[in-house]
Design a protein around this motif. Structure first.
Motif, PDB file in Angstrom:
ATOM      1  N   VAL A 147     -41.295  11.755   6.099  1.00 48.96           N
ATOM      2  CA  VAL A 147     -40.418  12.008   4.947  1.00 48.96           C
ATOM      3  C   VAL A 147     -41.036  11.430   3.681  1.00 48.96           C
ATOM      4  O   VAL A 147     -41.009  12.046   2.618  1.00 48.96           O
ATOM      5  CB  VAL A 147     -39.010  11.399   5.178  1.00 48.96           C
ATOM      6  CG1 VAL A 147     -38.143  11.541   3.923  1.00 48.96           C
ATOM      7  CG2 VAL A 147     -38.329  12.070   6.371  1.00 48.96           C
ATOM      8  N   SER A 148     -41.622  10.236   3.787  1.00 46.64           N
ATOM      9  CA  SER A 148     -42.243   9.603   2.608  1.00 46.64           C
ATOM     10  C   SER A 148     -43.420  10.423   2.095  1.00 46.64           C
ATOM     11  O   SER A 148     -43.772  10.343   0.911  1.00 46.64           O
ATOM     12  CB  SER A 148     -42.691   8.177   2.942  1.00 46.64           C
ATOM     13  OG  SER A 148     -43.866   8.184   3.753  1.00 46.64           O
ATOM     14  N   CYS A 149     -44.034  11.209   2.982  1.00 50.56           N
ATOM     15  CA  CYS A 149     -45.144  12.093   2.593  1.00 50.56           C
ATOM     16  C   CYS A 149     -44.638  13.422   2.046  1.00 50.56           C
ATOM     17  O   CYS A 149     -45.433  14.294   1.700  1.00 50.56           O
ATOM     18  CB  CYS A 149     -46.042  12.386   3.798  1.00 50.56           C
ATOM     19  SG  CYS A 149     -46.898  10.965   4.463  1.00 50.56           S
ATOM     20  N   LYS A 150     -43.304  13.597   2.014  1.00 47.84           N
ATOM     21  CA  LYS A 150     -42.676  14.843   1.556  1.00 47.84           C
ATOM     22  C   LYS A 150     -43.149  16.041   2.367  1.00 47.84           C
ATOM     23  O   LYS A 150     -43.466  17.102   1.831  1.00 47.84           O
ATOM     24  CB  LYS A 150     -42.918  15.057   0.063  1.00 47.84           C
ATOM     25  CG  LYS A 150     -42.315  13.969  -0.793  1.00 47.84           C
ATOM     26  CD  LYS A 150     -42.485  14.230  -2.270  1.00 47.84           C
ATOM     27  CE  LYS A 150     -41.822  13.134  -3.089  1.00 47.84           C
ATOM     28  NZ  LYS A 150     -42.005  13.329  -4.537  1.00 47.84           N
ATOM     29  N   THR A 151     -43.199  15.836   3.691  1.00 48.44           N
ATOM     30  CA  THR A 151     -43.607  16.919   4.562  1.00 48.44           C
ATOM     31  C   THR A 151     -42.689  18.128   4.403  1.00 48.44           C
ATOM     32  O   THR A 151     -41.508  17.979   4.079  1.00 48.44           O
ATOM     33  CB  THR A 151     -43.600  16.459   6.038  1.00 48.44           C
ATOM     34  OG1 THR A 151     -43.949  17.553   6.875  1.00 48.44           O
ATOM     35  CG2 THR A 151     -42.229  15.956   6.459  1.00 48.44           C
ATOM     36  N   ARG A 181     -39.491   5.473  13.017  1.00 45.25           N
ATOM     37  CA  ARG A 181     -40.434   4.904  12.051  1.00 45.25           C
ATOM     38  C   ARG A 181     -41.532   5.910  11.695  1.00 45.25           C
ATOM     39  O   ARG A 181     -41.899   6.062  10.523  1.00 45.25           O
ATOM     40  CB  ARG A 181     -41.041   3.620  12.621  1.00 45.25           C
ATOM     41  CG  ARG A 181     -41.801   2.794  11.607  1.00 45.25           C
ATOM     42  CD  ARG A 181     -42.031   1.368  12.060  1.00 45.25           C
ATOM     43  NE  ARG A 181     -42.685   1.296  13.366  1.00 45.25           N
ATOM     44  CZ  ARG A 181     -42.075   0.920  14.488  1.00 45.25           C
ATOM     45  NH1 ARG A 181     -40.789   0.606  14.469  1.00 45.25           N
ATOM     46  NH2 ARG A 181     -42.745   0.861  15.618  1.00 45.25           N
ATOM     47  N   VAL A 182     -42.031   6.616  12.688  1.00 44.29           N
ATOM     48  CA  VAL A 182     -43.079   7.613  12.466  1.00 44.29           C
ATOM     49  C   VAL A 182     -42.548   8.770  11.620  1.00 44.29           C
ATOM     50  O   VAL A 182     -43.191   9.201  10.650  1.00 44.29           O
ATOM     51  CB  VAL A 182     -43.617   8.136  13.812  1.00 44.29           C
ATOM     52  CG1 VAL A 182     -44.444   9.406  13.619  1.00 44.29           C
ATOM     53  CG2 VAL A 182     -44.451   7.062  14.506  1.00 44.29           C
ATOM     54  N   LEU A 183     -41.367   9.276  11.962  1.00 43.71           N
ATOM     55  CA  LEU A 183     -40.790  10.414  11.233  1.00 43.71           C
ATOM     56  C   LEU A 183     -40.397  10.033   9.811  1.00 43.71           C
ATOM     57  O   LEU A 183     -40.470  10.856   8.899  1.00 43.71           O
ATOM     58  CB  LEU A 183     -39.591  10.969  12.000  1.00 43.71           C
ATOM     59  CG  LEU A 183     -39.937  11.610  13.363  1.00 43.71           C
ATOM     60  CD1 LEU A 183     -38.672  11.865  14.166  1.00 43.71           C
ATOM     61  CD2 LEU A 183     -40.734  12.890  13.188  1.00 43.71           C
TER      62      LEU A 183
END
Length: 200
Positions: free
Chosen positions: A147-151, A141-143
């Motif tokens: 991804v949603s932040c486009k890290t 969930r954290v990772l």
């Protein structure tokens, strides 16, 4: 010697031509850069209140749940970032930022981008520690938030892909590959290769 003289002269002429052409190209690029920089330094301040700021959903993170000292340190970092402005400005030069938003906004935008860098690293550290402690669902969930932040931190994707495979969720690895394919960052090809290997 006289037999080779025309060839030597020809090589010298060719070398001189290529050198001059390279110097001209370099000069044009340099002139273009300074012209763009001068224009950027005179751009008026723009409204940046409606940019795509990242908000940290603290409920994604199991803060204070497991009594782990490393997680507690990361919790504190997230709490510190929670009330700060965060922007993903990866790959955008200072010159382009000034051109788009005005030179007066550069200091603030640089700060928001620095906050993003800290957040991206914190997410990976958090996910990694949760996985080490055996809390895989929390780690996923954290990772996924990363991804949603486009890290652009490659470990976010490779660790998430490994956790998906451990959970028997190979279809989510495919979705992750699709997500990475739609992004543009430096480590993209390397991440795709690792995710493909992870998929087996």
């Amino acid at each position: 010697m006289s037999l080779f003289l025309p060839y030597i002269l020809l090589l010298l002429v060719l070398f001189s031509f290529l050198r001059n052409r390279a110097q001209n190209r370099f000069q044009k690029k340099e002139d273009s850069f300074w012209e763009k920089e001068q224009c950027a330094n005179t751009t008026r301040k723009q409204d940046i209140s409606n940019l795509d700021y990242i908000e940290i959903p603290l409920d994604v993170f199991p803060t204070g749940t497991y009594g782990d000292p490393q997680l507690a340190t990361l919790d504190a970092e997230l709490e510190r970032l929670h009330n700060r402005k965060i922007l993903n400005l990866s790959g955008i030069s200072n010159t382009d930022l000034k051109l788009k938003y005005g030179v007066a906004n550069l200091t603030a935008l640089s700060e928001y981008d620095a906050n993003y860098t800290v957040l991206a690293r914190t997410i990976v550290a958090y996910g990694k520690r949760l996985a080490e402690l055996g809390y895989k669902e929390d780690a996923i969930r954290v990772l996924e938030f990363g991804v949603s932040c486009k890290t652009d931190v490659s470990a976010n994707y490779t660790l998430l892909g490994s956790l998906y495979m451990e959970n028997g969720q190979s279809e989510k690895v495919e979705q992750l590959i699709e997500s990475v394919n739609g992004m543009e960052f430096l480590m993209k090809d390397s991440i795709l290769q690792k995710l493909t290997q992870c998929r087996g």
